[in-house]
Design a protein around this motif. Structure first.
Motif, short mmCIF file in Angstrom:
data_model
loop_
_atom_site.label_atom_id
_atom_site.label_comp_id
_atom_site.label_asym_id
_atom_site.label_seq_id
_atom_site.Cartn_x
_atom_site.Cartn_y
_atom_site.Cartn_z
N SER A 1 67.45 -85.84 -106.58
CA SER A 1 67.00 -86.05 -105.19
C SER A 1 65.53 -85.70 -105.01
O SER A 1 64.94 -84.96 -105.81
CB SER A 1 67.82 -85.16 -104.25
OG SER A 1 69.18 -85.44 -104.39
N SER A 2 64.95 -86.22 -103.93
CA SER A 2 63.54 -85.94 -103.63
C SER A 2 63.22 -86.35 -102.20
O SER A 2 63.78 -87.31 -101.68
CB SER A 2 62.63 -86.72 -104.57
OG SER A 2 61.29 -86.68 -104.13
N LEU A 3 62.33 -85.61 -101.57
CA LEU A 3 61.71 -86.04 -100.32
C LEU A 3 60.22 -86.28 -100.55
O LEU A 3 59.72 -87.39 -100.46
CB LEU A 3 61.93 -84.97 -99.22
CG LEU A 3 61.47 -85.33 -97.81
CD1 LEU A 3 62.25 -84.55 -96.76
CD2 LEU A 3 59.99 -85.08 -97.59
N ARG A 4 59.50 -85.18 -100.92
CA ARG A 4 58.04 -85.25 -101.07
C ARG A 4 57.60 -86.18 -102.19
O ARG A 4 56.69 -87.00 -102.02
CB ARG A 4 57.45 -83.85 -101.36
CG ARG A 4 57.23 -83.01 -100.14
CD ARG A 4 57.54 -81.56 -100.44
NE ARG A 4 58.97 -81.44 -100.66
CZ ARG A 4 59.86 -81.26 -99.68
NH1 ARG A 4 59.45 -81.11 -98.46
NH2 ARG A 4 61.16 -81.20 -99.92
N THR A 5 58.21 -86.04 -103.35
CA THR A 5 57.75 -86.81 -104.51
C THR A 5 57.93 -88.30 -104.26
O THR A 5 57.05 -89.11 -104.56
CB THR A 5 58.52 -86.36 -105.76
OG1 THR A 5 58.36 -84.95 -105.89
CG2 THR A 5 58.03 -87.06 -107.00
N ARG B 1 61.79 -88.95 -112.56
CA ARG B 1 62.25 -87.60 -112.19
C ARG B 1 63.57 -87.33 -112.89
O ARG B 1 64.56 -88.04 -112.68
CB ARG B 1 62.43 -87.47 -110.68
CG ARG B 1 63.21 -86.24 -110.30
CD ARG B 1 63.09 -85.82 -108.86
NE ARG B 1 61.82 -85.15 -108.62
CZ ARG B 1 61.57 -84.33 -107.59
NH1 ARG B 1 62.52 -84.07 -106.70
NH2 ARG B 1 60.40 -83.77 -107.44
N GLU C 1 58.65 -84.77 -111.99
CA GLU C 1 59.34 -83.51 -112.30
C GLU C 1 60.35 -83.78 -113.39
O GLU C 1 61.35 -84.46 -113.19
CB GLU C 1 60.02 -82.81 -111.13
CG GLU C 1 60.58 -81.43 -111.60
CD GLU C 1 61.09 -80.52 -110.49
OE1 GLU C 1 60.77 -80.73 -109.30
OE2 GLU C 1 61.82 -79.58 -110.84
N HIS D 1 56.46 -79.74 -113.63
CA HIS D 1 56.30 -80.60 -112.43
C HIS D 1 54.80 -80.75 -112.20
O HIS D 1 54.23 -80.17 -111.27
CB HIS D 1 57.00 -79.94 -111.25
CG HIS D 1 57.17 -80.82 -110.06
ND1 HIS D 1 56.72 -82.14 -110.01
CD2 HIS D 1 57.75 -80.57 -108.85
CE1 HIS D 1 57.03 -82.65 -108.82
NE2 HIS D 1 57.64 -81.72 -108.10
N GLN E 1 53.13 -81.66 -108.79
CA GLN E 1 53.15 -80.54 -107.85
C GLN E 1 52.03 -79.55 -108.18
O GLN E 1 51.28 -79.12 -107.29
CB GLN E 1 54.51 -79.83 -107.92
CG GLN E 1 54.63 -78.65 -106.97
CD GLN E 1 54.57 -79.08 -105.52
OE1 GLN E 1 55.30 -79.96 -105.10
NE2 GLN E 1 53.69 -78.46 -104.72
N CYS F 1 56.29 -74.93 -102.96
CA CYS F 1 56.30 -76.38 -103.22
C CYS F 1 57.20 -77.15 -102.26
O CYS F 1 57.05 -78.35 -102.11
CB CYS F 1 56.73 -76.64 -104.66
SG CYS F 1 58.41 -76.09 -105.03
N LEU F 2 58.14 -76.45 -101.61
CA LEU F 2 59.15 -77.06 -100.74
C LEU F 2 60.07 -77.99 -101.55
O LEU F 2 59.59 -78.58 -102.51
CB LEU F 2 58.52 -77.82 -99.57
CG LEU F 2 57.54 -77.03 -98.68
CD1 LEU F 2 57.02 -77.93 -97.55
CD2 LEU F 2 58.20 -75.78 -98.11
N PRO F 3 61.34 -78.14 -101.21
CA PRO F 3 62.00 -77.55 -100.05
C PRO F 3 62.20 -76.05 -100.25
O PRO F 3 62.38 -75.59 -101.38
CB PRO F 3 63.35 -78.28 -100.01
CG PRO F 3 63.62 -78.64 -101.44
CD PRO F 3 62.28 -78.93 -102.04
N ARG G 1 50.22 -83.75 -102.21
CA ARG G 1 51.02 -84.47 -103.21
C ARG G 1 50.61 -85.95 -103.23
O ARG G 1 50.65 -86.59 -104.28
CB ARG G 1 52.52 -84.33 -102.90
CG ARG G 1 53.08 -82.93 -103.14
CD ARG G 1 53.04 -82.58 -104.63
NE ARG G 1 53.70 -83.61 -105.40
CZ ARG G 1 55.02 -83.67 -105.60
NH1 ARG G 1 55.82 -82.73 -105.11
NH2 ARG G 1 55.56 -84.65 -106.32
N1 CP Z 1 58.14 -80.35 -104.16
C1 CP Z 1 58.85 -81.45 -104.46
O1 CP Z 1 58.78 -82.00 -105.57
O2 CP Z 1 59.62 -81.88 -103.42
P1 CP Z 1 60.80 -82.96 -103.56
O3 CP Z 1 61.84 -82.36 -104.49
O4 CP Z 1 61.31 -83.16 -102.17
O5 CP Z 1 60.24 -84.21 -104.15
#
Ligand code: CP
Length: 317
Positions: free
Chosen positions: A46-50, A110, A142, A147, A150, A274-276, A302
């Motif tokens: 899963s991912s949001l930012r990447t 990823r 990642e 990563h 990041q 780095c979040l989340p 990012r």
């Molecule tokens: N920091 C980072 O890689 O966020 P995601 O896992 O949401 O992509």
């Protein structure tokens, strides 16, 4: 640049950061590079930012973008050679990778550590198969042990906010209910060690990272002592690296949560993650919402780290 999986691929960091700031000041100035070029982003996790930042970076460069979530709608992929494929995995990576490579110019992958088999994770089997069999430049979004997109964004952020030539950076372990990979702390350590800044890593006993990533950092088991005089506090959870506990959660001790009292020990440090992030496990509401928290500009960078990496990969095609 023909791949991006660790700090060595980016070359001198001062030049990379300068390029990042140039890109940030003119992010639509390089659209000619990506015209009629296609990025394929492959997510095993899963991912949001990447996902969003890398897609935005590619669009800034004029690229077409395709995204494949391997675990949602694609055939389940076998990654091990020699397996009798009589289970639920319908396709082998060894066919899937060159097929995917035939549809694009650059591939982002990823693929997190499984945290079951340290040797397998630290061999980076999945991303290395993409590098070997895709016929395309590959970059990490990642992987099992690092990563780098990041860490590059983290470094850009530090350069933007630092007020001292050689800031003190403290990376602190903090509690989390689930077992997380070591990729982010490994990578952050690798990049900060490459800057020559003062760097301290603090964690409970049992959470020692691989020596090749710790490098010349000072390891301090007393979190409060580590934080004294810090200019940047980088919080992160990770699971145990050392045998026989590889991949295990050894502690969820909330006395390691970053709170205002601990931030008071620093030199008015900026807070990074780095979040989340799990609020009130890793960091208190008060700290992450404070004016010294730079988690949002860090995440925004990012897009910039991804754009520099894609720009360099496009320039080498
Ligand atoms: N920091 C980072 O890689 O966020 P995601 O896992 O949401 O992509």
């Amino acid at each position: 640049m023909d791949k991006f999986t660790d700090v060595n691929d980016i070359g001198p960091l001062d030049i990379a950061v300068r390029e990042a700031l140039e890109v940030k000041a003119d992010r639509y100035g390089f659209t000619h590079l990506g015209r009629n070029r296609t990025l394929l982003m492959i997510f095993f996790n899963s991912s949001l930012r990447t996902r969003l930042s890398t897609q935005k970076a590619a669009m800034n460069l004029g690229m077409n973008v395709m995204v494949l979530d391997v675990n949602q709608g694609a055939w389940k992929l076998e990654t091990e050679r020699g397996v009798i494929m009589d289970g639920d995995k319908a396709e082998h990576l060894l066919e899937a990778i060159p097929v995917m490579g035939s549809y694009c110019d650059i591939i982002g992958v990823r693929s997190f550590a499984g945290l079951k088999d340290k040797a397998e994770d630290y061999e980076e089997r999945v991303i290395n198969q993409f590098i070997r069999y895709s016929g395309r430049p590959v970059f990490s979004m990642e992987a099992a042990t690092r990563h780098p997109l990041q860490s590059f964004a983290d470094l850009i952020t530090i350069e933007e906010f630092k007020t001292k030539e050689r800031p003190k950076i403290v990376m602190t372990w903090a509690p989390h209910p689930r077992a997380l990979p070591q990729a982010v702390p490994n990578s952050f350590a690798e990049w900060i060690n490459a800057t020559g800044y003062e760097f301290v890593i603090t964690h409970p006993h049992g959470y020692e990272l691989a020596p090749e990533f710790v490098g010349n950092a000072r390891v301090e088991y007393d979190q409060r002592k580590a934080l004294e005089g810090a200019d940047f506090v980088y919080a992160k959870n990770w699971s145990a690296y050392a045998d026989p506990d590889y991949g295990k959660v050894l502690s969820t001790d909330r006395s390691w949560t970053v709170d205002s009292e601990k931030m008071g020990l620093t030199d008015n440090a900026f807070f990074m993650h780095c979040l989340p992030v799990r609020r009130n496990m890793i960091v208190t509401d008060e700290v992450i919402e404070s004016e010294r928290s730079i988690v949002i500009p860090e995440a925004a960078n990012r897009e910039i780290s991804a754009q520099v990496v894609l720009k360099r990969l496009l320039e080498s095609l």
